[in-house]
Design a protein around this motif. Structure first.
Motif, PDB file in Angstrom:
ATOM      1  N   GLU A   1       6.550  14.309   2.108  1.00  0.00           N
ATOM      2  CA  GLU A   1       5.471  14.309   1.118  1.00  0.00           C
ATOM      3  C   GLU A   1       5.759  13.543  -0.158  1.00  0.00           C
ATOM      4  O   GLU A   1       4.835  13.125  -0.841  1.00  0.00           O
ATOM      5  CB  GLU A   1       5.125  15.753   0.736  1.00  0.00           C
ATOM      6  CG  GLU A   1       4.512  16.536   1.864  1.00  0.00           C
ATOM      7  CD  GLU A   1       4.176  17.955   1.445  1.00  0.00           C
ATOM      8  OE1 GLU A   1       4.648  18.393   0.366  1.00  0.00           O
ATOM      9  OE2 GLU A   1       3.444  18.618   2.182  1.00  0.00           O
TER      10      GLU A   1
ATOM     11  N   HIS B   1       4.117   5.381   2.904  1.00  0.00           N
ATOM     12  CA  HIS B   1       3.260   6.565   2.971  1.00  0.00           C
ATOM     13  C   HIS B   1       3.291   7.116   4.386  1.00  0.00           C
ATOM     14  O   HIS B   1       2.435   6.774   5.202  1.00  0.00           O
ATOM     15  CB  HIS B   1       1.821   6.207   2.585  1.00  0.00           C
ATOM     16  CG  HIS B   1       1.671   5.731   1.183  1.00  0.00           C
ATOM     17  ND1 HIS B   1       1.388   6.571   0.142  1.00  0.00           N
ATOM     18  CD2 HIS B   1       1.784   4.493   0.643  1.00  0.00           C
ATOM     19  CE1 HIS B   1       1.314   5.874  -0.974  1.00  0.00           C
ATOM     20  NE2 HIS B   1       1.561   4.611  -0.700  1.00  0.00           N
TER      21      HIS B   1
ATOM     22  N   LEU C   1       2.472   9.914   5.658  1.00  0.00           N
ATOM     23  CA  LEU C   1       1.337  10.739   6.069  1.00  0.00           C
ATOM     24  C   LEU C   1       0.069   9.920   6.274  1.00  0.00           C
ATOM     25  O   LEU C   1      -0.942  10.446   6.725  1.00  0.00           O
ATOM     26  CB  LEU C   1       1.082  11.852   5.041  1.00  0.00           C
ATOM     27  CG  LEU C   1       2.205  12.884   4.918  1.00  0.00           C
ATOM     28  CD1 LEU C   1       1.868  13.905   3.842  1.00  0.00           C
ATOM     29  CD2 LEU C   1       2.447  13.577   6.253  1.00  0.00           C
ATOM     30  N   GLY C   2       0.109   8.628   5.938  1.00  0.00           N
ATOM     31  CA  GLY C   2      -1.025   7.754   6.198  1.00  0.00           C
ATOM     32  C   GLY C   2      -1.997   7.600   5.049  1.00  0.00           C
ATOM     33  O   GLY C   2      -2.857   6.729   5.086  1.00  0.00           O
ATOM     34  N   ASP C   3      -1.913   8.420   4.017  1.00  0.00           N
ATOM     35  CA  ASP C   3      -2.809   8.306   2.862  1.00  0.00           C
ATOM     36  C   ASP C   3      -2.243   7.251   1.919  1.00  0.00           C
ATOM     37  O   ASP C   3      -1.234   7.476   1.260  1.00  0.00           O
ATOM     38  CB  ASP C   3      -2.937   9.652   2.148  1.00  0.00           C
ATOM     39  CG  ASP C   3      -3.867   9.586   0.947  1.00  0.00           C
ATOM     40  OD1 ASP C   3      -4.565   8.564   0.770  1.00  0.00           O
ATOM     41  OD2 ASP C   3      -3.895  10.567   0.176  1.00  0.00           O
ATOM     42  N   ILE C   4      -2.882   6.086   1.860  1.00  0.00           N
ATOM     43  CA  ILE C   4      -2.332   4.981   1.068  1.00  0.00           C
ATOM     44  C   ILE C   4      -2.849   4.948  -0.367  1.00  0.00           C
ATOM     45  O   ILE C   4      -2.507   4.058  -1.124  1.00  0.00           O
ATOM     46  CB  ILE C   4      -2.577   3.622   1.747  1.00  0.00           C
ATOM     47  CG1 ILE C   4      -4.067   3.353   1.907  1.00  0.00           C
ATOM     48  CG2 ILE C   4      -1.850   3.555   3.077  1.00  0.00           C
ATOM     49  CD1 ILE C   4      -4.390   1.945   2.330  1.00  0.00           C
ATOM     50  N   SER C   5      -3.665   5.915  -0.749  1.00  0.00           N
ATOM     51  CA  SER C   5      -4.136   5.940  -2.136  1.00  0.00           C
ATOM     52  C   SER C   5      -2.967   6.332  -3.047  1.00  0.00           C
ATOM     53  O   SER C   5      -2.144   7.172  -2.693  1.00  0.00           O
ATOM     54  CB  SER C   5      -5.299   6.907  -2.297  1.00  0.00           C
ATOM     55  OG  SER C   5      -4.924   8.204  -1.896  1.00  0.00           O
TER      56      SER C   5
ATOM     57  N   SER D   1      -0.627   8.080  -5.611  1.00  0.00           N
ATOM     58  CA  SER D   1      -0.507   9.461  -6.085  1.00  0.00           C
ATOM     59  C   SER D   1      -0.410   9.457  -7.605  1.00  0.00           C
ATOM     60  O   SER D   1      -0.284   8.411  -8.239  1.00  0.00           O
ATOM     61  CB  SER D   1       0.737  10.109  -5.486  1.00  0.00           C
ATOM     62  OG  SER D   1       1.895   9.486  -6.004  1.00  0.00           O
TER      63      SER D   1
END
Length: 124
Positions: free
Chosen positions: A73, A100, A102-106, A108
């Motif tokens: 994470e 990333h 987990l695949g969420d490229i936005s 953090s």
């Protein structure tokens, strides 16, 4: 590409230089960064890593560092860990890269804060 690793001897950082087959690579855009990271296998790692490219005025890679390694994470890096590498390599530009898993490229909130702090150190 030149890879450097920082080693502490008598509490002073020094550089161990390891030449790689990617010596004299250049970065002109984000696609170039992505291609290098893909070649290094970073895109498929199961944990988060933070990497630093140190670049000269001609966009040539003069240093490549794994700055930190976290869990699935997050990863944590301090500004001095980044800036000391840039200074010791004589970089005029830096590129900070984080995978990333987990695949969420936005970005953090950590990403945004890291960019803000680095910009304020570098610009001032």
């Amino acid at each position: 590409m030149v890879r450097y690793s920082l080693v502490r001897k008598n509490r002073l950082p020094s550089l161990n230089v390891i030449l790689d087959d990617k010596l004299d690579r250049f970065i002109f855009n984000s696609s170039d960064v992505y291609q290098i990271m893909k070649e290094e296998g970073v895109c498929d790692l199961p944990e988060e890593y933070l990497y630093l490219f140190c670049i000269n005025l001609r966009n040539r890679i003069i240093g490549f560092f794994e700055v930190s390694h976290g869990d699935v994470e997050q990863t944590v890096a301090s500004i001095p860990q980044i800036l000391v590498r840039a200074v010791l390599t004589g970089a005029t530009r830096i590129i900070i890269v984080r995978n990333h898993p987990l695949g969420d490229i936005s970005p953090s909130s950590f990403d945004a804060l890291l960019i803000f702090i680095c910009e304020s150190f570098i610009i001032s």
